[in-house]
Design a protein around this motif. Structure first.
Motif, PDB file in Angstrom:
ATOM      1  N   PRO A 220       4.909   9.865  25.833  1.00  0.00           N
ATOM      2  CA  PRO A 220       5.271   8.552  25.281  1.00  0.00           C
ATOM      3  C   PRO A 220       4.507   8.257  23.996  1.00  0.00           C
ATOM      4  CG  PRO A 220       4.884   8.396  27.640  1.00  0.00           C
ATOM      5  CD  PRO A 220       4.405   9.751  27.218  1.00  0.00           C
ATOM      6  N   ARG A 221       5.083   7.405  23.199  1.00  0.00           N
ATOM      7  CA  ARG A 221       4.489   7.032  21.915  1.00  0.00           C
ATOM      8  C   ARG A 221       3.170   6.290  22.123  1.00  0.00           C
ATOM      9  NH1 ARG A 221       6.745   5.834  16.744  1.00  0.00           N
ATOM     10  NH2 ARG A 221       5.823   4.051  15.690  1.00  0.00           N
ATOM     11  N   LEU A 222       2.175   6.651  21.341  1.00  0.00           N
ATOM     12  CA  LEU A 222       0.861   6.020  21.394  1.00  0.00           C
ATOM     13  C   LEU A 222       0.571   5.374  20.049  1.00  0.00           C
ATOM     14  CD1 LEU A 222      -1.848   5.553  22.923  1.00  0.00           C
ATOM     15  CD2 LEU A 222      -2.667   7.666  21.859  1.00  0.00           C
ATOM     16  N   LEU A 223       0.301   4.086  20.083  1.00  0.00           N
ATOM     17  CA  LEU A 223      -0.030   3.341  18.864  1.00  0.00           C
ATOM     18  C   LEU A 223      -1.548   3.194  18.780  1.00  0.00           C
ATOM     19  CD1 LEU A 223       0.844   1.651  16.402  1.00  0.00           C
ATOM     20  CD2 LEU A 223       0.929  -0.332  17.928  1.00  0.00           C
ATOM     21  N   ILE A 224      -2.125   3.701  17.692  1.00  0.00           N
ATOM     22  CA  ILE A 224      -3.573   3.666  17.506  1.00  0.00           C
ATOM     23  C   ILE A 224      -3.908   2.713  16.370  1.00  0.00           C
ATOM     24  CG2 ILE A 224      -5.621   5.039  16.949  1.00  0.00           C
ATOM     25  CD1 ILE A 224      -4.121   7.471  18.060  1.00  0.00           C
ATOM     26  N   HIS A 225      -4.731   1.708  16.670  1.00  0.00           N
ATOM     27  CA  HIS A 225      -5.140   0.732  15.657  1.00  0.00           C
ATOM     28  C   HIS A 225      -6.651   0.564  15.732  1.00  0.00           C
ATOM     29  CE1 HIS A 225      -5.239  -1.889  19.164  1.00  0.00           C
ATOM     30  NE2 HIS A 225      -3.957  -1.600  19.382  1.00  0.00           N
ATOM     31  N   ASP A 226      -7.176  -0.401  15.018  1.00  0.00           N
ATOM     32  CA  ASP A 226      -8.636  -0.536  14.950  1.00  0.00           C
ATOM     33  C   ASP A 226      -9.250  -1.032  16.247  1.00  0.00           C
ATOM     34  OD1 ASP A 226      -7.552  -3.026  14.775  1.00  0.00           O
ATOM     35  OD2 ASP A 226      -8.683  -3.683  13.028  1.00  0.00           O
ATOM     36  N   GLY A 227      -8.440  -1.486  17.195  1.00  0.00           N
ATOM     37  CA  GLY A 227      -8.968  -1.920  18.490  1.00  0.00           C
ATOM     38  C   GLY A 227      -8.798  -0.899  19.593  1.00  0.00           C
ATOM     39  N   THR A 228      -8.155   0.236  19.300  1.00  0.00           N
ATOM     40  CA  THR A 228      -7.862   1.233  20.332  1.00  0.00           C
ATOM     41  C   THR A 228      -9.124   1.869  20.890  1.00  0.00           C
ATOM     42  OG1 THR A 228      -5.723   1.720  19.289  1.00  0.00           O
ATOM     43  CG2 THR A 228      -6.589   3.340  20.827  1.00  0.00           C
ATOM     44  N   PRO A 263      -7.118  17.578  12.586  1.00  0.00           N
ATOM     45  CA  PRO A 263      -6.136  16.683  11.946  1.00  0.00           C
ATOM     46  C   PRO A 263      -4.723  17.258  11.955  1.00  0.00           C
ATOM     47  CG  PRO A 263      -8.137  16.817  10.626  1.00  0.00           C
ATOM     48  CD  PRO A 263      -8.282  17.836  11.708  1.00  0.00           C
ATOM     49  N   GLU A 264      -4.609  18.583  11.964  1.00  0.00           N
ATOM     50  CA  GLU A 264      -3.276  19.208  12.002  1.00  0.00           C
ATOM     51  C   GLU A 264      -2.565  18.899  13.316  1.00  0.00           C
ATOM     52  OE1 GLU A 264      -6.060  20.775  10.976  1.00  0.00           O
ATOM     53  OE2 GLU A 264      -5.491  20.696   8.835  1.00  0.00           O
ATOM     54  N   ASP A 265      -3.327  18.823  14.413  1.00  0.00           N
ATOM     55  CA  ASP A 265      -2.731  18.460  15.708  1.00  0.00           C
ATOM     56  C   ASP A 265      -2.201  17.024  15.667  1.00  0.00           C
ATOM     57  OD1 ASP A 265      -3.424  20.930  16.808  1.00  0.00           O
ATOM     58  OD2 ASP A 265      -5.400  20.212  17.409  1.00  0.00           O
ATOM     59  N   VAL A 266      -2.960  16.132  15.051  1.00  0.00           N
ATOM     60  CA  VAL A 266      -2.524  14.736  14.910  1.00  0.00           C
ATOM     61  C   VAL A 266      -1.259  14.661  14.065  1.00  0.00           C
ATOM     62  CG1 VAL A 266      -3.155  12.441  14.083  1.00  0.00           C
ATOM     63  CG2 VAL A 266      -4.883  13.886  15.156  1.00  0.00           C
ATOM     64  N   ALA A 267      -1.248  15.391  12.947  1.00  0.00           N
ATOM     65  CA  ALA A 267      -0.086  15.384  12.054  1.00  0.00           C
ATOM     66  C   ALA A 267       1.159  15.900  12.777  1.00  0.00           C
ATOM     67  CB  ALA A 267      -0.373  16.226  10.814  1.00  0.00           C
ATOM     68  N   TYR A 268       0.986  16.912  13.621  1.00  0.00           N
ATOM     69  CA  TYR A 268       2.117  17.476  14.358  1.00  0.00           C
ATOM     70  C   TYR A 268       2.684  16.455  15.335  1.00  0.00           C
ATOM     71  CZ  TYR A 268       4.833  21.017  16.888  1.00  0.00           C
ATOM     72  OH  TYR A 268       5.854  21.735  17.455  1.00  0.00           O
ATOM     73  N   LEU A 269       1.799  15.768  16.074  1.00  0.00           N
ATOM     74  CA  LEU A 269       2.257  14.746  17.021  1.00  0.00           C
ATOM     75  C   LEU A 269       2.880  13.559  16.287  1.00  0.00           C
ATOM     76  CD1 LEU A 269      -0.699  14.750  19.590  1.00  0.00           C
ATOM     77  CD2 LEU A 269       1.546  15.821  19.838  1.00  0.00           C
ATOM     78  N   HIS A 270       2.330  13.211  15.139  1.00  0.00           N
ATOM     79  CA  HIS A 270       2.907  12.124  14.328  1.00  0.00           C
ATOM     80  C   HIS A 270       4.304  12.495  13.847  1.00  0.00           C
ATOM     81  CE1 HIS A 270       3.207   8.827  11.474  1.00  0.00           C
ATOM     82  NE2 HIS A 270       3.475   9.703  10.527  1.00  0.00           N
ATOM     83  N   TYR A 271       4.487  13.738  13.442  1.00  0.00           N
ATOM     84  CA  TYR A 271       5.801  14.211  12.967  1.00  0.00           C
ATOM     85  C   TYR A 271       6.852  14.092  14.066  1.00  0.00           C
ATOM     86  CZ  TYR A 271       9.413  17.402  11.299  1.00  0.00           C
ATOM     87  OH  TYR A 271      10.619  17.961  10.918  1.00  0.00           O
ATOM     88  N   HIS A 272       6.436  14.285  15.308  1.00  0.00           N
ATOM     89  CA  HIS A 272       7.375  14.204  16.431  1.00  0.00           C
ATOM     90  C   HIS A 272       7.443  12.805  17.029  1.00  0.00           C
ATOM     91  CE1 HIS A 272       6.987  18.599  16.177  1.00  0.00           C
ATOM     92  NE2 HIS A 272       8.142  18.647  16.800  1.00  0.00           N
ATOM     93  N   GLY A 273       6.832  11.816  16.382  1.00  0.00           N
ATOM     94  CA  GLY A 273       6.940  10.431  16.827  1.00  0.00           C
ATOM     95  C   GLY A 273       6.084  10.073  18.010  1.00  0.00           C
ATOM     96  N   ILE A 274       5.121  10.924  18.381  1.00  0.00           N
ATOM     97  CA  ILE A 274       4.301  10.685  19.563  1.00  0.00           C
ATOM     98  C   ILE A 274       3.086   9.829  19.231  1.00  0.00           C
ATOM     99  CG2 ILE A 274       2.859  11.834  21.298  1.00  0.00           C
ATOM    100  CD1 ILE A 274       4.855  14.183  21.142  1.00  0.00           C
ATOM    101  N   ILE A 275       2.541   9.987  18.043  1.00  0.00           N
ATOM    102  CA  ILE A 275       1.386   9.202  17.620  1.00  0.00           C
ATOM    103  C   ILE A 275       1.729   8.428  16.359  1.00  0.00           C
ATOM    104  CG2 ILE A 275      -0.863   9.406  16.469  1.00  0.00           C
ATOM    105  CD1 ILE A 275      -1.778  11.293  18.529  1.00  0.00           C
ATOM    106  N   GLU A 276       1.434   7.153  16.388  1.00  0.00           N
ATOM    107  CA  GLU A 276       1.519   6.300  15.201  1.00  0.00           C
ATOM    108  C   GLU A 276       0.157   5.623  15.052  1.00  0.00           C
ATOM    109  OE1 GLU A 276       2.893   4.822  11.814  1.00  0.00           O
ATOM    110  OE2 GLU A 276       4.165   6.041  13.134  1.00  0.00           O
ATOM    111  N   HIS A 277      -0.420   5.728  13.869  1.00  0.00           N
ATOM    112  CA  HIS A 277      -1.755   5.153  13.726  1.00  0.00           C
ATOM    113  C   HIS A 277      -1.898   4.381  12.425  1.00  0.00           C
ATOM    114  CE1 HIS A 277      -3.374   7.977  10.673  1.00  0.00           C
ATOM    115  NE2 HIS A 277      -2.611   8.887  11.254  1.00  0.00           N
TER     116      HIS A 277
END
Length: 366
Positions: A220-228, A263-277
């Motif tokens: 599922p999509r995970l939204l990461i912000h300054d309070g996470t 950071p490449e792992d984060v970019a990969y998950l972001h590309y697939h819509g799993i992580i938004e930060h």
């Protein structure tokens, strides 16, 4: 409130040096302030009689900081104190569950997902606000405080934990360690991708509900912000402090820490819509997860994701899956590579056919 003083004091660790009157005064003042914030966030501060220039409740920009401060484990007030104060305000002392729902509404901006609530959950929550018969999903579990209520709301209909008792804890002490090298549930994203695992976003507001089937890991999509970071740290601390709790949040964070190494792992998950930060860079997100569970005592066999991790690792251990993934990555990663591969195969077939007919004509001349 005087009658609840002894019970309230027992909720805190260590000696409280405040006198009886000072302690009760603190409970009343802090509790009334929290309830006013909850009601203002739900009904609107203007509706409660506060002007637009109010020095406290009109400061919209500071509300997020207040939410982050109030969700901290060390800043919690016992839920029964808040329920008693609200009962005195409303003249209905026997109602339960209202504070829990007000708290969920107030802390909603801290939710680590921006996927909407499912229709059934949304209807239940909205229909309960204002009804005499209150729907309280936590009434049978006895919430301790607002952080506990918020955690339960995140894990509604979640995996059922096995109670962790002292005997079990000490009998398995050798396996419950604060060593990140022994918290490895699963390979990182890059290694999984190279082994043929595909990643897809799973559409649900339950961010912890991860599935794996037929080589596809649905997260599922995970939204990461300054309070996470603060939210996860306090939820993990809550699970570490209470042995009769499950470790679902801890398990999820360690699982994501395993997935994210670089950071490449984060970019990969972001590309697939799993992580938004909303962080400055992918490196900050990777560092966030790599530091969250540094001193956490955890037994990976107690994780609700341990069986899923075993299935993923077993899939990766099949060499054919890795070979097939390498073939697709090398020859099918873009249209030009596909065209070149097809042309090479056609050329090889034509060469084979030419050789075959040449040999055939030599041995079977007309």
């Amino acid at each position: 409130m005087k009658e609840l003083e002894e019970k309230a004091r027992s909720c805190y660790e260590g000696e409280i040096t405040l006198t009886s009157d000072e302690f009760v005064e603190m409970m009343v003042l802090d509790g009334c302030f929290a309830l006013e914030l909850f009601r203002g966030a739900n009904e609107g501060f203007k509706h409660l009689g506060y002007s637009r220039n109010d020095p406290v409740f009109a400061m919209r920009g500071s509300m997020h900081s207040i939410q982050r401060d109030m969700i901290m484990l060390e800043n919690q007030l016992p839920l029964f104190v808040l329920e008693t104060l609200l009962g005195l305000q409303s003249g209905q002392p026997n109602q339960r569950g209202i504070v829990a729902k007000l708290a969920i509404r107030f802390f909603d901006p801290l939710m680590p997902t921006d996927e909407p609530l499912s229709k059934s959950d949304r209807n239940k929550l909205e229909s309960s606000m204002g009804n005499e018969t209150i729907f309280d999903p936590f009434s049978d579990q006895g919430g301790l405080h607002c952080l506990d209520v918020f955690r339960r709301s995140l894990l509604r209909t979640g995996p059922k934990p096995e109670p962790r008792i002292w005997i079990k804890r000490w009998s398995q002490h050798a396996r419950r360690v604060a060593d990140k090298r022994r918290q490895q549930l699963i390979y990182c994203v890059t290694e999984l991708s190279d082994a043929g695992i595909k990643f897809k976003k799973r559409k649900t507001d339950r961010f912890w509900d991860i599935k794996f089937k037929n080589g596809i890991l649905k997260i599922p999509r995970l939204l990461i912000h300054d309070g996470t970071k603060s939210l996860f740290l306090n939820l993990i601390a809550l699970e570490q402090c209470h042995l009769d709790y499950g470790n679902e949040i801890t398990s999820y964070v360690i699982f994501m820490d395993n997935l994210i190494d670089t950071p490449e792992d984060v970019a990969y998950l972001h590309y697939h819509g799993i992580i938004e930060h909303w962080m400055g860079s992918d490196a900050e997100v990777a560092d966030l997860f790599n530091r969250l569970c540094e001193e956490v005592v955890f037994d990976i066999s107690e994780s609700y994701l341990s069986r899923l991790s075993e299935e993923v690792n077993r899939y990766c251990d099949h060499r054919w899956n890795a070979w097939w993934a390498s073939l697709k990555h090398t020859y099918f990663n873009n249209p030009w590579a596909i065209i070149s591969f097809v042309a090479a195969v056609v050329l090889l077939l034509l060469t084979f056919a030419q050789t075959f007919y040449g040999v055939y004509g030599y041995y079977r001349p007309r």
